[in-house]
Design an enzyme around this catalytic site. Structure first.
Site, PDB file in Angstrom:
ATOM      1  N   ALA A  75     -13.299   1.373 -41.511  1.00  0.00           N
ATOM      2  CA  ALA A  75     -12.393   0.556 -42.326  1.00  0.00           C
ATOM      3  C   ALA A  75     -11.419  -0.157 -41.402  1.00  0.00           C
ATOM      4  CB  ALA A  75     -11.655   1.416 -43.366  1.00  0.00           C
ATOM      5  N   LEU A  76     -11.986  -0.809 -40.413  1.00  0.00           N
ATOM      6  CA  LEU A  76     -11.193  -1.313 -39.298  1.00  0.00           C
ATOM      7  C   LEU A  76     -10.329  -2.503 -39.692  1.00  0.00           C
ATOM      8  CD1 LEU A  76     -13.861  -1.065 -36.464  1.00  0.00           C
ATOM      9  CD2 LEU A  76     -12.231   0.649 -37.249  1.00  0.00           C
ATOM     10  N   HIS A  86      -6.863  -1.439 -35.241  1.00  0.00           N
ATOM     11  CA  HIS A  86      -7.963  -0.842 -34.461  1.00  0.00           C
ATOM     12  C   HIS A  86      -8.447  -1.793 -33.371  1.00  0.00           C
ATOM     13  CE1 HIS A  86      -8.439   1.167 -38.510  1.00  0.00           C
ATOM     14  NE2 HIS A  86      -8.479   2.232 -37.727  1.00  0.00           N
ATOM     15  N   GLY A 140      -3.560   4.894 -31.885  1.00  0.00           N
ATOM     16  CA  GLY A 140      -2.423   4.101 -32.332  1.00  0.00           C
ATOM     17  C   GLY A 140      -1.182   4.951 -32.529  1.00  0.00           C
ATOM     18  N   GLN A 169       0.224  12.607 -35.011  1.00  0.00           N
ATOM     19  CA  GLN A 169      -1.153  12.867 -34.590  1.00  0.00           C
ATOM     20  C   GLN A 169      -1.319  12.617 -33.093  1.00  0.00           C
ATOM     21  OE1 GLN A 169      -4.741  11.379 -36.848  1.00  0.00           O
ATOM     22  NE2 GLN A 169      -4.773   9.875 -35.192  1.00  0.00           N
TER      23      GLN A 169
END
Lengths: 282, 282
Positions: B36-37, B41, B151, B157
């Site tokens: 789902a870029l 990304h 990112g 994360q």
């Protein structure tokens, strides 16, 4: 007399040595140990040397696989003696990191294997396999050998490490090597050094009782009754207590009711303050 | 029109491609994604292509980082569209494994990071970071790139992945890349596709409210009151609810009471059934 074994104590030095070997097209084998080496460890080194061109042995008494009440402090340590034995067995490099190299400030990661790590040792030493899987994943990733060699003496540990290595896609082949035994059949173990002369005699009965249990199961005795009888025999032989003696599926260590698939007998029992484990193919 | 992007779907094929590049002395960069870029990304791919000679993008919607009530099933999927965008951004290889490649029968290993994974997202999505750390360790070990690019949009994360990679000695450099934003400042996210026109307008308010909170904290407001005021503003702007808006230590994400060390503002809020997150340096 052998030349002294080269030793490295940090990850960059370890990787430099191994990178030089790789550049020369050499295969590298790893033998992870906690030191206090005996003939069992040396047989791992010799096997590794047959299957690879260069062998690295690691020496690290891993605090994370001991519970607070266990024998971390009194675990035998003799780096000079270990180093001399390794050199004579054909080892090429000793990797002996200290605790700050393995667990730097802020260390916060655990590798947890469920399933195969749950029964047997997992029940009696709940911290153990988390500590083992974490330190072994680190040792494998620090060195990235072609193959790593572990004794079948710690059979469940070997299964946990195989599962962990496959599951995390660590690009290292895990090789299990047969348990080395004393002339009376006692499985070699660093913890045998804790035994006094009387305990040492009793200890040798464990492997005989396991052989008898295998015979009984193969002759058609119910698994549960073969296990129960063996447990009674261990106590009768003079062991202080039995944690478990169990015939299990050889890969998953799940309970079984017949011998239609490969099976393994595994035992853990106490002699005074010393805990001994052993296992055999059924 | 670009040539179609080569794709591999299993680990041996992935390793073959990368081994050939390594043999040619090329540096390899990895960009892990769930597909789902969007432009965010693609900026990772372009940065990777600047810092490495070859770029592999991974596409795997990881079921283990979604809780049962979360949006795994409706998460947007468009491999053909993603592949075309990647080719135009300079990606050299798409790695798109299916679930059985990533989690084969008997999969039983979890990589668990404590500490930095505990607050904020860890509190509201307790399964999330275990799933992320496990899948990212696998992707890194399947490919063993020189560097992997993530990112800053998923800031916590990124910190968890940095800690995990250091703790397990995974020999890969982890690079964080700045969040890419729409012209009105909304952080790009695959989940923005869930928003209707009204929600899309409200969504753009989040980054402005965070800028205001930074200004207030830098002007001397107490951290707690800057957070509380920002939370009220998010609700007043039309968000359905606020999971958190917090000013934290930029490395550990622990609570702070002043700005004497690098700090980060992080927020998570709901618009209907869509959960948006964002963060900025304070």
């Amino acid at each position: 007399m052998n030349a002294p074994l080269p030793v490295v104590r940090d990850v960059p030095s370890l990787r430099n040595e191994i990178a030089a070997w790789r550049k020369a097209g050499l295969r590298v084998g790893l033998v992870p140990t906690m030191g206090a080496l005996h003939e069992g460890h040396l047989s791992l080194v010799r096997t590794a040397k047959e299957k690879a061109d260069r062998v690295v042995t690691t020496l690290f008494v891993n605090p994370r696989q001991f519970a607070p009440h266990e024998d971390f402090e009194r675990y035998p340590r003799d780096e000079a003696g270990d180093s001399a034995m390794l050199a004579s067995a054909g080892c090429d490099l000793l990797y002996a990191p200290d605790r700050a190299v393995m667990y730097p400030e802020g260390f916060a990661t655990n590798v947890i294997v469920t399933d195969v790590s749950t029964p047997l040792e997992g029940e009696f030493r709940p911290h153990f396999f988390g500590g083992v899987a974490t330190v072994v994943s680190k040792l494998l990733l620090q060195s990235l050998p072609d193959a790593a060699f572990f004794g079948e003496k710690d059979y469940q540990q070997l299964q946990v490490i195989k599962r962990m290595t496959r599951d995390l896609d660590i690009p290292v082949a895990i090789e299990g090597c047969a348990t080395v035994r004393e002339s009376d059949g006692l499985a070699m173990s660093s913890r045998n050094a804790y035994l006094n002369a009387d305990e040492r005699k009793i200890a040798a009965r464990l492997n005989l009782i396991m052989h008898d249990a295998i015979k009984a199961a193969r002759a058609g005795a119910a698994i549960a009754s073969a296990e129960a009888q063996a447990s009674r025999h261990i106590t009768a032989a003079g062991f202080t207590s039995v944690d478990y003696i169990a015939i299990r599926d050889a890969e998953t260590l799940a309970p079984i009711t017949d011998l239609s698939r490969p099976a393994r007998i595994l035992a853990a029992a106490w002699l005074g303050k010393t805990r001994l484990i052993d296992n055999m193919a059924v």
